[in-house]
Scaffold this motif. Structure first.
Motif, PDB file in Angstrom:
ATOM      1  N   VAL A  67      47.340  49.892  30.861  1.00  0.00           N
ATOM      2  CA  VAL A  67      48.288  48.783  30.963  1.00  0.00           C
ATOM      3  C   VAL A  67      48.423  48.328  32.407  1.00  0.00           C
ATOM      4  CG1 VAL A  67      49.551  49.525  28.918  1.00  0.00           C
ATOM      5  CG2 VAL A  67      50.254  50.363  31.148  1.00  0.00           C
ATOM      6  N   HIS A  68      48.912  47.130  32.564  1.00  0.00           N
ATOM      7  CA  HIS A  68      49.083  46.556  33.897  1.00  0.00           C
ATOM      8  C   HIS A  68      50.470  45.933  34.016  1.00  0.00           C
ATOM      9  CE1 HIS A  68      44.849  47.295  34.433  1.00  0.00           C
ATOM     10  NE2 HIS A  68      44.647  46.716  33.265  1.00  0.00           N
ATOM     11  N   PRO A  69      51.527  46.776  33.969  1.00  0.00           N
ATOM     12  CA  PRO A  69      52.883  46.232  34.059  1.00  0.00           C
ATOM     13  C   PRO A  69      53.153  45.647  35.441  1.00  0.00           C
ATOM     14  CG  PRO A  69      52.926  48.623  34.205  1.00  0.00           C
ATOM     15  CD  PRO A  69      51.501  48.231  33.914  1.00  0.00           C
ATOM     16  N   PRO A  70      54.042  44.689  35.508  1.00  0.00           N
ATOM     17  CA  PRO A  70      54.369  44.089  36.810  1.00  0.00           C
ATOM     18  C   PRO A  70      55.126  45.071  37.698  1.00  0.00           C
ATOM     19  CG  PRO A  70      55.860  43.295  35.123  1.00  0.00           C
ATOM     20  CD  PRO A  70      54.816  44.127  34.420  1.00  0.00           C
ATOM     21  N   GLY A  71      55.105  44.826  38.959  1.00  0.00           N
ATOM     22  CA  GLY A  71      55.870  45.632  39.899  1.00  0.00           C
ATOM     23  C   GLY A  71      55.059  46.784  40.465  1.00  0.00           C
ATOM     24  N   HIS A  72      55.727  47.578  41.276  1.00  0.00           N
ATOM     25  CA  HIS A  72      55.085  48.722  41.934  1.00  0.00           C
ATOM     26  C   HIS A  72      54.909  49.865  40.949  1.00  0.00           C
ATOM     27  CE1 HIS A  72      54.140  51.809  44.827  1.00  0.00           C
ATOM     28  NE2 HIS A  72      55.113  52.534  44.311  1.00  0.00           N
ATOM     29  N   ARG A  73      53.736  50.433  40.884  1.00  0.00           N
ATOM     30  CA  ARG A  73      53.455  51.580  40.028  1.00  0.00           C
ATOM     31  C   ARG A  73      52.710  52.627  40.839  1.00  0.00           C
ATOM     32  NH1 ARG A  73      57.154  50.354  36.887  1.00  0.00           N
ATOM     33  NH2 ARG A  73      56.867  48.535  35.632  1.00  0.00           N
ATOM     34  N   ARG A  74      53.025  53.896  40.574  1.00  0.00           N
ATOM     35  CA  ARG A  74      52.363  54.982  41.284  1.00  0.00           C
ATOM     36  C   ARG A  74      50.986  55.309  40.711  1.00  0.00           C
ATOM     37  NH1 ARG A  74      53.687  58.738  44.763  1.00  0.00           N
ATOM     38  NH2 ARG A  74      52.719  60.284  43.440  1.00  0.00           N
ATOM     39  N   ALA A  76      61.725  63.310  39.974  1.00  0.00           N
ATOM     40  CA  ALA A  76      62.346  62.013  39.701  1.00  0.00           C
ATOM     41  C   ALA A  76      61.254  60.954  39.672  1.00  0.00           C
ATOM     42  CB  ALA A  76      63.384  61.696  40.770  1.00  0.00           C
ATOM     43  N   ASN A  77      61.363  60.040  38.734  1.00  0.00           N
ATOM     44  CA  ASN A  77      60.342  59.013  38.530  1.00  0.00           C
ATOM     45  C   ASN A  77      60.460  57.934  39.607  1.00  0.00           C
ATOM     46  OD1 ASN A  77      58.641  57.029  37.648  1.00  0.00           O
ATOM     47  ND2 ASN A  77      59.556  56.808  35.643  1.00  0.00           N
ATOM     48  N   PRO A  78      59.514  57.880  40.558  1.00  0.00           N
ATOM     49  CA  PRO A  78      59.602  56.903  41.648  1.00  0.00           C
ATOM     50  C   PRO A  78      59.441  55.460  41.173  1.00  0.00           C
ATOM     51  CG  PRO A  78      57.496  58.019  41.727  1.00  0.00           C
ATOM     52  CD  PRO A  78      58.315  58.705  40.662  1.00  0.00           C
ATOM     53  N   GLU A  79      58.787  55.261  40.012  1.00  0.00           N
ATOM     54  CA  GLU A  79      58.646  53.901  39.491  1.00  0.00           C
ATOM     55  C   GLU A  79      60.019  53.321  39.158  1.00  0.00           C
ATOM     56  OE1 GLU A  79      55.996  54.268  36.170  1.00  0.00           O
ATOM     57  OE2 GLU A  79      54.269  54.653  37.442  1.00  0.00           O
ATOM     58  N   GLY A 138      66.026  50.898  41.610  1.00  0.00           N
ATOM     59  CA  GLY A 138      67.442  51.203  41.544  1.00  0.00           C
ATOM     60  C   GLY A 138      67.903  51.827  40.235  1.00  0.00           C
ATOM     61  N   PHE A 139      66.963  52.244  39.372  1.00  0.00           N
ATOM     62  CA  PHE A 139      67.344  52.921  38.124  1.00  0.00           C
ATOM     63  C   PHE A 139      67.554  54.400  38.390  1.00  0.00           C
ATOM     64  CE2 PHE A 139      64.770  49.255  36.650  1.00  0.00           C
ATOM     65  CZ  PHE A 139      65.781  48.579  35.983  1.00  0.00           C
ATOM     66  N   ASP A 140      67.940  55.149  37.362  1.00  0.00           N
ATOM     67  CA  ASP A 140      68.293  56.556  37.537  1.00  0.00           C
ATOM     68  C   ASP A 140      67.104  57.447  37.886  1.00  0.00           C
ATOM     69  OD1 ASP A 140      66.985  56.789  35.098  1.00  0.00           O
ATOM     70  OD2 ASP A 140      68.832  56.980  33.958  1.00  0.00           O
ATOM     71  N   GLY A 141      65.897  57.082  37.557  1.00  0.00           N
ATOM     72  CA  GLY A 141      64.731  57.883  37.921  1.00  0.00           C
ATOM     73  C   GLY A 141      64.714  59.245  37.266  1.00  0.00           C
ATOM     74  N   LEU A 142      65.093  59.293  35.986  1.00  0.00           N
ATOM     75  CA  LEU A 142      65.120  60.579  35.283  1.00  0.00           C
ATOM     76  C   LEU A 142      63.830  61.345  35.502  1.00  0.00           C
ATOM     77  CD1 LEU A 142      66.713  59.473  31.894  1.00  0.00           C
ATOM     78  CD2 LEU A 142      67.814  60.696  33.780  1.00  0.00           C
ATOM     79  N   THR A 202      34.088  64.801  41.924  1.00  0.00           N
ATOM     80  CA  THR A 202      35.328  64.481  41.214  1.00  0.00           C
ATOM     81  C   THR A 202      36.410  64.053  42.190  1.00  0.00           C
ATOM     82  OG1 THR A 202      36.108  66.784  41.326  1.00  0.00           O
ATOM     83  CG2 THR A 202      34.860  66.141  39.355  1.00  0.00           C
ATOM     84  N   VAL A 203      37.453  63.467  41.637  1.00  0.00           N
ATOM     85  CA  VAL A 203      38.654  63.123  42.396  1.00  0.00           C
ATOM     86  C   VAL A 203      39.846  63.527  41.536  1.00  0.00           C
ATOM     87  CG1 VAL A 203      38.711  60.737  41.558  1.00  0.00           C
ATOM     88  CG2 VAL A 203      39.863  61.322  43.689  1.00  0.00           C
ATOM     89  N   ASP A 204      40.858  64.115  42.155  1.00  0.00           N
ATOM     90  CA  ASP A 204      42.078  64.513  41.465  1.00  0.00           C
ATOM     91  C   ASP A 204      43.194  63.536  41.818  1.00  0.00           C
ATOM     92  OD1 ASP A 204      40.605  66.688  40.676  1.00  0.00           O
ATOM     93  OD2 ASP A 204      41.827  68.178  41.691  1.00  0.00           O
ATOM     94  N   VAL A 205      43.937  63.111  40.784  1.00  0.00           N
ATOM     95  CA  VAL A 205      45.017  62.143  40.979  1.00  0.00           C
ATOM     96  C   VAL A 205      46.258  62.667  40.260  1.00  0.00           C
ATOM     97  CG1 VAL A 205      45.751  59.751  40.633  1.00  0.00           C
ATOM     98  CG2 VAL A 205      43.331  60.260  41.019  1.00  0.00           C
ATOM     99  N   ASP A 206      47.411  62.601  40.908  1.00  0.00           N
ATOM    100  CA  ASP A 206      48.674  62.984  40.271  1.00  0.00           C
ATOM    101  C   ASP A 206      49.160  61.832  39.407  1.00  0.00           C
ATOM    102  OD1 ASP A 206      48.485  65.350  41.658  1.00  0.00           O
ATOM    103  OD2 ASP A 206      49.993  64.838  43.152  1.00  0.00           O
ATOM    104  N   VAL A 207      49.437  62.128  38.121  1.00  0.00           N
ATOM    105  CA  VAL A 207      49.805  61.094  37.155  1.00  0.00           C
ATOM    106  C   VAL A 207      51.007  61.583  36.352  1.00  0.00           C
ATOM    107  CG1 VAL A 207      49.003  59.664  35.234  1.00  0.00           C
ATOM    108  CG2 VAL A 207      47.357  60.458  36.944  1.00  0.00           C
ATOM    109  N   TYR A 208      52.012  60.726  36.204  1.00  0.00           N
ATOM    110  CA  TYR A 208      53.178  61.074  35.396  1.00  0.00           C
ATOM    111  C   TYR A 208      52.845  61.039  33.909  1.00  0.00           C
ATOM    112  CZ  TYR A 208      56.392  61.377  39.257  1.00  0.00           C
ATOM    113  OH  TYR A 208      57.029  61.792  40.404  1.00  0.00           O
ATOM    114  N   GLU A 209      53.505  61.925  33.164  1.00  0.00           N
ATOM    115  CA  GLU A 209      53.246  62.142  31.740  1.00  0.00           C
ATOM    116  C   GLU A 209      53.267  60.863  30.900  1.00  0.00           C
ATOM    117  OE1 GLU A 209      54.940  65.748  29.816  1.00  0.00           O
ATOM    118  OE2 GLU A 209      56.104  64.254  28.710  1.00  0.00           O
TER     119      GLU A 209
END
Length: 102
Positions: free
Chosen positions: A16-23, A43-46, A51-55, A80-87
């Motif tokens: 997906v390609h949602p608008p805004g900043h994404r990690r 905490a979710n930096p996205e 300004g949301f709670d960043g659960l 290879t390359v390793d990338v940190d990705v949120y669940e």
């Protein structure tokens, strides 16, 4: 700490390609990789950036073959390359792709 994914699981990053900043980097979106490790919950930096709670969300280190990410990659086939990705960006793959990254 348990979650839906464990080291060695084959996953696909949402394409997906949602608008805004994404990690999640653009170059891994829609690509298949393997969970290398579970990094923990953070905490979710996205959300925090807007300004949301960043659960807290679980963060995984996912390994990708570089030749699967860049069509013109001419390095070693095992690079290879390793990338940190949120669940929330990941889904389980039931089959491995052409390289079956491990």
């Amino acid at each position: 700490m348990t979650g839906p994914f464990a080291p060695g699981d084959v996953v696909r990053v949402a394409g997906v390609h949602p608008p805004g900043h994404r990690r999640t980097p653009f170059y891994i979106r829609g690509k298949q990789g393997v969970i290398e490790r579970v990094c923990g919950e953070f905490a979710n930096p996205e959300e925090l950036g807007y300004g949301f709670d960043g659960l807290k969300k679980r963060l995984y280190r996912v390994r990708f073959h570089q030749k699967d990410l860049w069509a013109d990659y001419d390095g070693d086939a095992g690079d290879t390359v390793d990338v940190d990705v949120y669940e929330h960006w990941l889904s389980r793959c039931t089959t491995t792709g052409p390289t079956g990254v491990k």
